[in-house]
Design a protein around this motif. Structure first.
Motif, PDB file in Angstrom:
ATOM      1  N   UNK A 578      -4.176   5.289  -5.273  1.00  0.00           N
ATOM      2  CA  UNK A 578      -4.820   4.106  -4.689  1.00  0.00           C
ATOM      3  C   UNK A 578      -4.646   2.855  -5.552  1.00  0.00           C
ATOM      4  N   UNK A 579      -4.681   3.031  -6.879  1.00  0.00           N
ATOM      5  CA  UNK A 579      -4.500   1.872  -7.764  1.00  0.00           C
ATOM      6  C   UNK A 579      -3.102   1.278  -7.609  1.00  0.00           C
ATOM      7  N   UNK A 580      -2.104   2.132  -7.417  1.00  0.00           N
ATOM      8  CA  UNK A 580      -0.743   1.619  -7.248  1.00  0.00           C
ATOM      9  C   UNK A 580      -0.598   0.887  -5.918  1.00  0.00           C
ATOM     10  N   UNK A 581      -1.175   1.436  -4.841  1.00  0.00           N
ATOM     11  CA  UNK A 581      -1.136   0.707  -3.568  1.00  0.00           C
ATOM     12  C   UNK A 581      -1.860  -0.634  -3.691  1.00  0.00           C
ATOM     13  N   UNK A 582      -2.934  -0.633  -4.447  1.00  0.00           N
ATOM     14  CA  UNK A 582      -3.681  -1.874  -4.674  1.00  0.00           C
ATOM     15  C   UNK A 582      -2.801  -2.904  -5.376  1.00  0.00           C
ATOM     16  N   UNK A 583      -2.072  -2.457  -6.394  1.00  0.00           N
ATOM     17  CA  UNK A 583      -1.184  -3.354  -7.143  1.00  0.00           C
ATOM     18  C   UNK A 583      -0.087  -3.923  -6.243  1.00  0.00           C
ATOM     19  N   UNK A 584       0.465  -3.091  -5.374  1.00  0.00           N
ATOM     20  CA  UNK A 584       1.524  -3.539  -4.463  1.00  0.00           C
ATOM     21  C   UNK A 584       0.986  -4.585  -3.493  1.00  0.00           C
ATOM     22  N   UNK A 585      -0.182  -4.324  -2.894  1.00  0.00           N
ATOM     23  CA  UNK A 585      -0.767  -5.281  -1.968  1.00  0.00           C
ATOM     24  C   UNK A 585      -1.050  -6.618  -2.625  1.00  0.00           C
ATOM     25  N   UNK A 586      -1.528  -6.577  -3.870  1.00  0.00           N
ATOM     26  CA  UNK A 586      -1.812  -7.827  -4.586  1.00  0.00           C
ATOM     27  C   UNK A 586      -0.529  -8.598  -4.888  1.00  0.00           C
ATOM     28  N   UNK A 587       0.530  -7.876  -5.244  1.00  0.00           N
ATOM     29  CA  UNK A 587       1.802  -8.546  -5.561  1.00  0.00           C
ATOM     30  C   UNK A 587       2.362  -9.263  -4.338  1.00  0.00           C
ATOM     31  N   UNK A 639       6.165  -2.047   6.564  1.00  0.00           N
ATOM     32  CA  UNK A 639       5.620  -0.828   7.163  1.00  0.00           C
ATOM     33  C   UNK A 639       6.714  -0.055   7.906  1.00  0.00           C
ATOM     34  N   UNK A 640       7.560  -0.764   8.636  1.00  0.00           N
ATOM     35  CA  UNK A 640       8.647  -0.093   9.354  1.00  0.00           C
ATOM     36  C   UNK A 640       9.586   0.627   8.397  1.00  0.00           C
ATOM     37  N   UNK A 641       9.812   0.002   7.219  1.00  0.00           N
ATOM     38  CA  UNK A 641      10.727   0.638   6.260  1.00  0.00           C
ATOM     39  C   UNK A 641      10.131   1.944   5.732  1.00  0.00           C
ATOM     40  N   UNK A 667      -3.027  -0.696   0.912  1.00  0.00           N
ATOM     41  CA  UNK A 667      -2.196  -1.875   0.628  1.00  0.00           C
ATOM     42  C   UNK A 667      -2.768  -3.113   1.315  1.00  0.00           C
ATOM     43  N   UNK A 668      -3.143  -2.963   2.593  1.00  0.00           N
ATOM     44  CA  UNK A 668      -3.647  -4.104   3.349  1.00  0.00           C
ATOM     45  C   UNK A 668      -4.980  -4.603   2.792  1.00  0.00           C
ATOM     46  N   UNK A 669      -5.835  -3.678   2.363  1.00  0.00           N
ATOM     47  CA  UNK A 669      -7.120  -4.088   1.786  1.00  0.00           C
ATOM     48  C   UNK A 669      -6.903  -4.934   0.540  1.00  0.00           C
ATOM     49  N   UNK A 670      -5.958  -4.519  -0.297  1.00  0.00           N
ATOM     50  CA  UNK A 670      -5.657  -5.298  -1.508  1.00  0.00           C
ATOM     51  C   UNK A 670      -5.034  -6.637  -1.141  1.00  0.00           C
TER      52      UNK A 670
END
Length: 673
Positions: A578-587, A639-641, A667-670
Motif C-alpha cells: 500500500x505504501x508503494x501504491x501511495x508513492x506512485x499516486x503522489x508522484x 489503468x489500461x496498461x 493509487x487513486x486515493x493518494x
C-alpha cells in the motif's frame, strides 16, 4: 487581432524594408540583420526557455537598465533575450549587458514572423517596456499561454484616442495582456478604458526615477570639467527642425559668454552628418566625439555623435535643453538630467511626459522656452547666475525624491507571474548547455557537466559495444541500451515510429525546427521538469540529423536512475505494498499539479528505486499544457496498461501481481489526496 490587421501588416511588410533601406542611406546598420526582421535568423539554443524583454529603442533600454539588472540577478540560470527595433538600441544593449544577454530585433508583426519568433525562443515570459504592443505579438504569446507584462507603461490622452479609433483593426489586444504596470494613475485609467481588466492593472511609478548613476560617472564628469575649464551647455535628443534653433540660441549666448561650449546630441544617429553640416553653416567651429580628439578652446560646439553617453554629457553641463519640444514631437523624459542635478529647459510640446513636466512647472523646476531667443535668454541667465540655476535643479530633484521604488515593485510583479525557483547546483537550464554542429545537417545538445565532449559516435550502440561499455538493454517498441560511463550510467534511446506507419517507416520523422524535434524537445522538457523538482531522469545529450532525401532521425542520452525497476518488472515478481501504491499516486499527482502531460503513462514508464521513491520516465511527445480532461485520460491509460499486462500474463500462465479492485483505489486515493 483581426483579419483586416493580418492582411494590412502583410501588405505593409515590403514598405518596412523600403523604409529600412532608405534609412540605411544615412545609417548603414538599418541595412543589416534583415533576416531578424522576419524571424528567419538562427537563435542559439541557449537563448531558449528564458525571459524576453522588449525595449523598442534607446530610451526604453536606458529606462529599463536597473530592471533588467534585477531580472538577471533574480533568475541567474535563465537566459534573458533583449529585443528592440533600432540599431542604436541594439548597440546600447550590447554596451550595458554584453554577453549576459542575447539580442535580437523584434520581427515585423506578421503572424508567420511572430510564430517563428516564439517557436525559436519558447520564452517563459515576455516583458514589454512602455507601450510597444503589437497585435500578432500579443496574440501569439496568449495562444502559447506565455505571460506578457507591459511595464513602465504610459498612455497619453492622444495615444488613447488613437487606439480607440483603430480598435476595429487591432482587435482585443488590450484584453489579452497578462498585466500592465502603469506609470501614473492617469495612464492606468486610460488603459482601463481601452479594455485592460482592473485586476490586471496597477500603478507602479516610473522606472526612470530609479536611475542608477554609474559609480565612475562623477569622476568622469569631474575630469571633463577640469580639462575644459569653461561653461558647458547641452542640447539633448534634438530633432530635425530644432538644431537650427539651438545653434541660433547658442550664437546669442556666445556674445555674452564667448568661452561657452555647446554639447549637441541629436536624437537619431542617421542625422549626425546633417547636423554637422548645420554647425558649419552657422560658422561655428566644432569637433565630433567620434574623432576621439581633445576639445580645445577653439571649439565652440562638441557634436556628440556616439551612443550611450548622454548621462555623462548631462553631468558635465551647467544647463540642459531637452529636445523634441520646440517641435510637436512630445518631448523627452526629464528624469535623466534631474538625476545628474542639471538645470532643465524645455519647449512647449511635452505631451508625451505631460505629468512629469506639470509637476516640474508647479515647483519651478524647469525653464519653459518657446523660441531660440527664449532659450538663449535662459542659458545666458544660468551661466550668469549659477546659484539660480542650481536652485532650480535642486527643486526638480526634491520633487521626485520620494518617487523611487518602481524597479522593486515591477520585479515583484514579474516574480508573481514567474516564481523564482530556488535552484541548487544540480539544477540545469538551456543556458548552461553546449551545442555543436558536427555536420551541416545535424545538431547535438549536451550537458558539459556530464560530458566533456559529445561526438556523433556517442549515439551509436555499436560504438559503446566496441568499447565494452554496454551493460544491458531494455526492450519496448525498440531497444534502449544501458551504458557504463564512469560516474554516470547512461541510457541511449533511438526514436522509432509506432503503429501502422512504423511498419514501413521505422525511424524517420517529418522535418521540423531542430528545437522542436523529438530528441531536443524531450531534452529541454526534462531540464524544465527537473528544475521544478519533479522525479524525472536527467537529460545528458540529444542528437538531430537530417535523413537523406526526407525527414530526420533522432537519439537521446539520459542519465540512468540507479537501483530502479519499472512497475512491469516488479509486478511480475510480487504485489506492491500500500505504501508503494501511495508513492506512485503522489508522484503522478505531483506531475499533474505542474500541468505536465505524459503521452504514454504506462506501467513500464513508472519506476521505484531501492529507497521507495517513484520516478517517471520517457517524455517523448510530452509537454506542459493547460489543465484539463487529459489528466483523467492519463490515469485511464495507466489503468489500461496494468490490465493489458495482466491479461497477457493470464493468457501465458505467468505472474502479474495486479488486482484492480485491491490496488487501483490505493493509487487513486493518494492521487486525490
Amino acid at each position: 487581432m483581426t483579419f483586416s490587421y493580418r492582411l494590412l501588416i502583410r501588405l505593409a511588410t515590403p514598405l518596412v524594408f523600403i523604409y529600412l533601406w532608405l534609412r540605411g542611406a544615412k545609417a548603414a546598420e538599418y541595412r543589416q540583420r534583415w533576416r531578424e526582421r522576419l524571424a528567419l535568423h538562427a537563435l542559439p539554443a541557449q537563448a531558449r526557455d528564458g525571459i524576453v524583454i522588449h525595449c523598442v529603442s534607446v530610451g526604453e533600454t536606458i529606462a529599463g537598465r536597473a530592471l533588467i539588472e534585477a531580472v538577471l540577478a533574480a533568475y541567474p540560470k535563465l537566459p534573458v533575450t533583449l529585443t528592440s527595433m533600432t540599431p542604436t538600441a541594439a548597440a546600447i544593449a550590447q554596451r550595458f549587458f554584453g554577453e549576459r544577454v542575447f539580442h535580437s530585433y523584434l520581427p515585423i508583426d506578421t503572424p508567420g514572423a511572430m510564430k517563428r519568433f516564439f517557436r525559436k525562443l519558447a520564452p517563459r515570459m515576455v516583458v514589454v517596456l512602455e507601450t510597444e504592443v503589437w497585435p500578432c505579438f500579443v496574440a501569439e504569446a496568449n495562444r502559447r499561454g506565455i505571460p506578457l507584462l507591459v511595464v513602465n507603461a504610459r498612455m497619453s490622452e492622444r495615444s488613447q484616442h488613437g487606439y480607440q479609433r483603430y480598435a476595429w483593426l487591432l482587435g482585443p489586444v488590450w484584453q489579452q495582456l497578462s498585466f500592465v504596470a502603469a506609470q501614473t494613475a492617469e495612464s492606468e485609467q486610460r488603459f482601463r478604458q481601452l479594455g485592460v481588466a482592473p485586476q490586471q492593472l496597477a500603478v507602479r511609478g516610473n522606472l526612470k526615477h530609479d536611475i542608477q548613476l554609474a559609480a565612475t560617472l562623477p569622476q568622469q564628469a569631474n575630469d571633463w570639467r577640469q580639462a575644459l575649464q569653461r561653461p558647458v551647455l547641452v542640447a539633448a535628443s534634438t530633432h530635425d527642425g530644432e538644431d537650427e534653433q539651438v545653434l541660433s540660441a547658442f550664437q546669442t549666448v556666445l556674445k555674452v559668454h564667448p568661452q561657452a561650449l555647446l554639447i549637441l546630441v541629436p536624437r537619431h544617429p542617421e542625422r549626425f552628418t546633417a547636423v554637422a553640416q548645420l554647425i558649419e553653416n552657422a560658422q561655428l567651429s566644432y569637433i565630433r566625439r567620434s574623432d576621439n580628439k581633445p576639445v580645445t578652446t577653439t571649439h565652440q560646439v562638441f557634436l556628440a555623435d556616439t551612443m550611450g553617453e548622454l548621462m555623462l554629457w548631462y553631468a558635465i553641463a551647467d544647463g540642459a535643453f531637452i529636445g523634441g519640444s520646440l517641435i510637436e514631437r512630445g518631448g523627452h523624459n526629464p528624469l535623466e538630467p534631474i538625476a545628474t542635478e542639471t538645470p532643465i529647459a524645455t519647449g512647449p510640446h511635452v505631451f508625451n511626459f505631460e505629468q512629469l513636466f506639470t509637476r516640474l512647472k508647479h515647483v519651478d523646476g524647469v525653464a519653459l522656452v518657446n523660441s531660440a531667443e527664449a532659450l538663449a535668454t535662459t542659458w545666458s541667465q544660468w551661466l550668469t547666475e549659477p546659484d539660480t540655476a542650481r536652485a532650480m535643479a535642486l527643486r526638480a530633484q526634491h520633487e521626485f525624491a520620494d518617487d523611487r521604488g518602481a524597479t522593486k515593485a515591477i520585479l515583484a510583479d514579474i516574480q508573481r507571474f514567474l516564481p523564482s525557483v530556488e535552484m541548487t547546483e544540480q539544477h540545469r537550464t538551456m543556458a548552461m548547455m553546449t551545442t555543436v554542429q558536427p555536420h551541416k545537417k545535424s545538431m547535438i545538445w549536451y550537458d558539459p557537466e556530464l560530458l566533456k565532449e559529445c561526438p556523433v559516435e556517442y549515439f551509436s550502440p555499436s560504438y559503446w559495444q566496441a568499447q565494452g561499455k554496454v551493460k544491458g538493454s531494455a526492450t519496448g517498441r525498440s531497444t534502449a541500451f544501458f551504458i557504463d560511463q564512469g560516474d554516470h550510467d547512461l541510457l541511449l534511446r533511438h526514436y522509432y515510429r509506432g503503429g501502422l506507419v512504423g511498419k514501413f517507416n521505422r525511424d524517420r520523422f517529418k522535418r521540423e525546427p531542430i528545437a522542436e524535434s523529438r530528441a531536443m524537445a524531450e531534452f529541454s522538457l526534462l531540464l524544465k521538469l527537473r528544475e521544478l523538482g519533479l522525479p524525472v531522469p536527467r537529460p545528458v545529450a540529444a542528437y538531430y540529423a537530417q535523413a537523406p532525401g526526407w525527414g530526420y532521425r533522432a537519439d537521446i542520452l539520459v542519465e540512468v536512475i540507479p537501483h530502479t525497476q519499472d512497475l512491469f518488472k516488479l509486478l511480475q515478481q510480487r504485489e506492491l505494498t500500500p505504501a508503494e501504491w501511495d508513492t506512485i499516486g503522489q508522484a503522478i499527482r505531483e506531475l499533474h499539479n505542474a500541468n505536465v502531460y505524459h503521452s504514454d503513462l504506462n506501467c513500464r514508464n513508472i519506476m521505484l528505486d531501492s529507497a521507495g521513491k517513484c520516478w517517471i520516465v520517457d517524455f517523448d511527445k510530452c509537454d506542459i499544457r493547460e489543465s484539463g480532461s487529459w489528466k483523467e485520460a492519463n490515469l485511464q491509460r495507466l489503468l489500461r496498461s496494468f490490465n493489458k499486462e495482466l491479461t497477457k500474463a493470464t493468457n501465458s500462465e505467468s505472474e502479474f501481481h495486479f488486482n484492480e479492485a485491491r490496488d487501483w483505489p490505493l493509487l487513486i486515493a493518494a492521487y486525490q489526496r
